[in-house]
Design an enzyme around this catalytic site. Sequence first.
Site, short mmCIF file in Angstrom:
data_model
loop_
_atom_site.label_atom_id
_atom_site.label_comp_id
_atom_site.label_asym_id
_atom_site.label_seq_id
_atom_site.Cartn_x
_atom_site.Cartn_y
_atom_site.Cartn_z
N TYR A 167 0.87 -1.18 0.00
CA TYR A 167 0.00 0.00 0.00
C TYR A 167 0.90 1.22 0.00
O TYR A 167 1.40 1.66 1.03
CB TYR A 167 -0.93 -0.01 1.22
CG TYR A 167 -1.81 1.21 1.33
CD1 TYR A 167 -2.46 1.73 0.22
CD2 TYR A 167 -1.99 1.84 2.56
CE1 TYR A 167 -3.27 2.85 0.32
CE2 TYR A 167 -2.80 2.95 2.68
CZ TYR A 167 -3.44 3.45 1.56
OH TYR A 167 -4.24 4.56 1.66
N ASP A 192 -2.03 -1.32 -4.13
CA ASP A 192 -2.47 0.04 -4.42
C ASP A 192 -1.21 0.90 -4.45
O ASP A 192 -0.66 1.26 -3.41
CB ASP A 192 -3.44 0.50 -3.33
CG ASP A 192 -3.88 1.95 -3.51
OD1 ASP A 192 -3.39 2.62 -4.43
OD2 ASP A 192 -4.70 2.42 -2.69
N HIS A 245 -12.25 0.92 -4.29
CA HIS A 245 -11.39 0.18 -5.20
C HIS A 245 -12.05 -1.15 -5.56
O HIS A 245 -12.93 -1.63 -4.83
CB HIS A 245 -10.03 -0.16 -4.56
CG HIS A 245 -9.19 1.01 -4.19
ND1 HIS A 245 -8.02 1.32 -4.85
CD2 HIS A 245 -9.33 1.93 -3.19
CE1 HIS A 245 -7.47 2.38 -4.27
NE2 HIS A 245 -8.24 2.76 -3.28
#
Length: 258
Positions: free
Chosen positions: A107, A148, A249
């Site tokens: 992330y 991500d 998402h």
Amino acid sequence: MRIATWNVNSIKARLPTVLEVLQSIDCDVVCLQEIKCETDAFPYLEIEEQGWNCAVLGQKSYNGVALLSRHEIEDVTKGLPTLEDDQARYIEALVLAESPIRVGGLYLPNGNPAPGVKYDYKMEWMDALERHARALLKQDEAFVLCGDYNCIPTPVDCWDETVWQNDALALPSTRAEFRKLKYLGLADAFELTDGRAHQYTFWDYQGGAFKKDHGIRIDHLLCSPQASDRLQSVEIYRKAREMEKPSDHVPVIGTFED
């Protein structure tokens, strides 16, 4: 072998949706981001009941990553080895499938507002990820870095470049750091198998963004040459955004030869 990445935007707030999606996408490995809970507070019971092995690195209220696998896992790494970081943003394990594959779930920091200390942290993190990827490449094994990335790689990866051009996700320096990862020899799985413009993985909750398809592509699977050789297809699972209480998402799923 199906490997997915998905920013769930709080696993506790969306657990019924998460469990339904995990069943629907039929994956072997799923990397979750923004679980937003401490490691011990992760819903192990509910997820393990679905047949998952879990590796988790969490923190209270923010960030947090998890790696779920239908296969046994070993050599679990929590945190980027190349960065001293008190934020829970990276987890990695060797997945013991028929053809073992190493999977990293990440992330990456958002970086806004830019310039500023948050953007400096983003750049530091991307540099540390590049150094770790270099080390992984030296091991000459199949690996995928999923997550991500908070990076819009090119203008056609967002619905309107003029809206995003001054955002940390689309700044030239952010895109340059992402390209450095690819120049090492890593391949963007979506670009390799699909590559169409204006295919998105994130839509804001505000302003009817999903209905208008005002999205961005920031969730990526970067593959080592050995993993790229096994890559067959990539799917952006848009159905997850249409569900009740969705994440902003959706899962991105790579299918690999086992």
